[in-house]
Design a protein around this motif. Sequence first.
Motif, PDB file in Angstrom:
ATOM      1  N   PHE A   1       0.900  -1.301  -0.056  1.00  0.00           N
ATOM      2  CA  PHE A   1      -0.004  -0.098  -0.024  1.00  0.00           C
ATOM      3  C   PHE A   1       1.028   1.267   0.086  1.00  0.00           C
ATOM      4  O   PHE A   1       0.224   2.339  -0.042  1.00  0.00           O
ATOM      5  N   GLY A   2       2.298   1.178  -0.034  1.00  0.00           N
ATOM      6  CA  GLY A   2       3.131   2.232  -0.155  1.00  0.00           C
ATOM      7  C   GLY A   2       2.695   3.119  -0.998  1.00  0.00           C
ATOM      8  O   GLY A   2       2.620   4.512  -0.879  1.00  0.00           O
ATOM      9  N   PRO A   3       2.571   2.559  -2.369  1.00  0.00           N
ATOM     10  CA  PRO A   3       2.553   3.778  -3.573  1.00  0.00           C
ATOM     11  C   PRO A   3       1.100   4.413  -3.309  1.00  0.00           C
ATOM     12  O   PRO A   3       0.682   5.162  -4.351  1.00  0.00           O
ATOM     13  N   GLY A   4       0.116   3.802  -2.607  1.00  0.00           N
ATOM     14  CA  GLY A   4      -1.275   4.432  -2.476  1.00  0.00           C
ATOM     15  C   GLY A   4      -2.138   3.535  -3.468  1.00  0.00           C
ATOM     16  O   GLY A   4      -1.832   2.604  -4.323  1.00  0.00           O
ATOM     17  N   LEU A   5      -3.394   4.465  -3.670  1.00  0.00           N
ATOM     18  CA  LEU A   5      -4.419   3.698  -4.473  1.00  0.00           C
ATOM     19  C   LEU A   5      -4.826   4.652  -5.797  1.00  0.00           C
ATOM     20  O   LEU A   5      -4.623   5.890  -5.303  1.00  0.00           O
TER      21      LEU A   5
END
Length: 798
Positions: free
Chosen positions: A462-466
């Motif tokens: 989930f580091g790069p986001g959604l």
Amino acid sequence: MRSLRLKILVLAGLLVILTQLGTISAVLYSANREVQQTARSSLLKSGEVLDRVLRLRADQLRSSMLVLASDPVFVAGLMGRDTGAVTAALARSVERIQTDLAVVLDEHGRVLAGHTQTGAQAPLPAAMPAIVHQPAAAPAAGRSTVRIGQRTFEIATIPLRLAGKPQREWLSMGIALDERRVRRIEQLTDLQIAIVATGDSGPGIVASSFARSEADVIARALQSRATDPDGVRQLTIGSARFLAMQRPLVPGDDAVSVLLLQSLDKALAPYRIQRLSVIGLGLLALGVGLAGAALVARAITRPVRQLAIAALRIRNGDYSEAVKLTADDDLGMLATAFNTMQNGIAERENRISYQAQFDTLTGLPNRLLALERLEQALSGATDPDATVSLLVVDLGSFGNIASALGHEIADALLAQAAERLRASVDARHTVARIEGDEFAVILDGIGSEGARELAEDLLRLFGPGLSVRDVNISLNVVIGMACWPQHARDPLQLLLRATVAKDDARSTHQSIHVYQDGREERRVRQLAILGDLRRAARYDELRLYLQPKVSLADGRVCGAEALVRWDHPAYGWLSPGEFIGIAEQFGNISLITRWALSAAVRECRLWVEDGLDLSVAVNLSSRDLLDQELPLFILALLRDHDLAARHLTLEITEEALVRDFSRATLVLQCLRDLGVRIAIDDFGTGYSSLSQLKNLPVDELKIDRSFVMGLPRDRADSAIVRATVDLAHDLGLQVVAEGIESPAALRWLAEHGCECAQGFLISRPMPAEAFGEWVTRYHAAGTAAVEAQSLAAFIQAV
């Protein structure tokens, strides 16, 4: 009879007979109802006649009493306290107007003179105060009832005002309520009569036209309060039925009433033969109709039984077998519709079962199914070394995302997050959505090390986001972890402790947090404290402590700050840090604030009464500043304790103003208009700007202890405090320094113009009941004569 329609036609022919039976029944019912209505109407009219006769009799009695009241012999006897003359006059009047009782009472209800007829003899009591008080209260203008010995009387009362006498007497005349009076009323109404007296043990019959044995039956029947709207009820006395109406003998006085009874059996006697004939015809028609209905029912019993068996099978959840009915009539069509309904129910039940176990947005198992899967994993772990780990993943930002971008985008992001979780976890494990933006990952057979590795993988995932619709959203993901059996014994406890670990991760700004023993107990303690706050404020479990403030100009005590402690029945003494934060977080701080205000104002009033001109300061929270009813509460509190508003100071923090500055300023201005002093507490540690400060209705600044404790050795603190004092004085504000713990700091503050100080050097907080004695002892040591330069040494000596 090959079709159901023909069968219905045959049955309809039989229903004609039943309709006739219904018609006959309706006729009989109408006749019976008409007789009862006639009897009821007659009873109501008789009641009205009785009321008029009783009123007329009472008017006649009052007229006779007025004649007696103007009799010179009677008046002379009263003026001269000649009891014999008064009694003789009463006797003549009783004989003349045919009453049973005449008495003269003084203003307290004591009997001055009286006379009773021979037939109504009863020893007169020494006093009858109820008669004296009755005329002023009763709407019947002096009519009432009284019980003397075993006899009950209806009486009328008029006041006697004699010239030259400051007090007044009362003249009462009455008629005995006995069989003689019942016979008179019976002759007027042509009804059976009972006079009822209501006592503590229920209604009792004073006199009636019935036998003594039947009077007891009437009294028991009257204990039921059920009446029609017009006040009529039905009573059964022995085997006889009556319509009864109970009317007060005296309007407004329910102690004695007249019961009028109209015999229903007598009124219905002419209809008995007709009723028997009609009932006989009706029974005959009913028998014929039932015989025909039995023949028709026999032809349709078999298909209906098949449908009933199918309905029982569907109720038990079996939808596999269709109803097989070869009939081509309406019952056959019903069977086809029944099968269609069965298929629809099966489809809906499957859909409901899915919705009860799975989240409709993400398709993942919901909380209920997650607990079931977790229980299966725990029960299937038979190896002593087996372990089950649970991760609670909190995405953390979806409330704000939904508010800013809309629920449609937030739902799409949640669905994308669920898909990533499902793709990153092995199929033998379970991923579930348990609440909002929280997900659970059940790792069967995975220990703490493997669970942590997976948690780290999820954080990287989930580091790069959604991204949805070219909108990239960064997430603040935290993960709580708990393992079985070291952290929990059952599925629910394991989920709870993983959630506690997730909350700890959020509060401690960690990305991954493993459950620590004792954290759940702390939450349970916090919940218990939160639940007991209302009880603590209501039953005075809270205790008021006071920390004195001294004037640096002359060393005298100038006031005190109110502090709250809690003597909890289970946890003992609780410091404010254990319950104030919880109360502010969950909206119960107003309970503590209002309790503290009440207790502080009460104590301050006692100081004023003891000659101590001191003020008391009470802290307000941010929620209190949004309470527009607070100024009214404080105004009422000051008025109730007759305390001048200048004795009360309200302390607010800069952080309390940040939530809603304009609304908080409005509340503060209202408080300032009352005359209450306003102080900014912990000045220098909050977020308010100087532009806000200059617009605030405040009277003093309190320098936070973090700047005071380093005085005078810390140059930065000295500069900040010096600038704060100068700023406050330029704005016309007083300065209070808190946290004074060294004589050097106290001397430095006095030299640089600080007006007041408080801290452990002066005194620790003390119970409110000990404060007055402490102040007296402090002042007795001669602080008024102490100069500011030697104040610190003096305080140390005291």
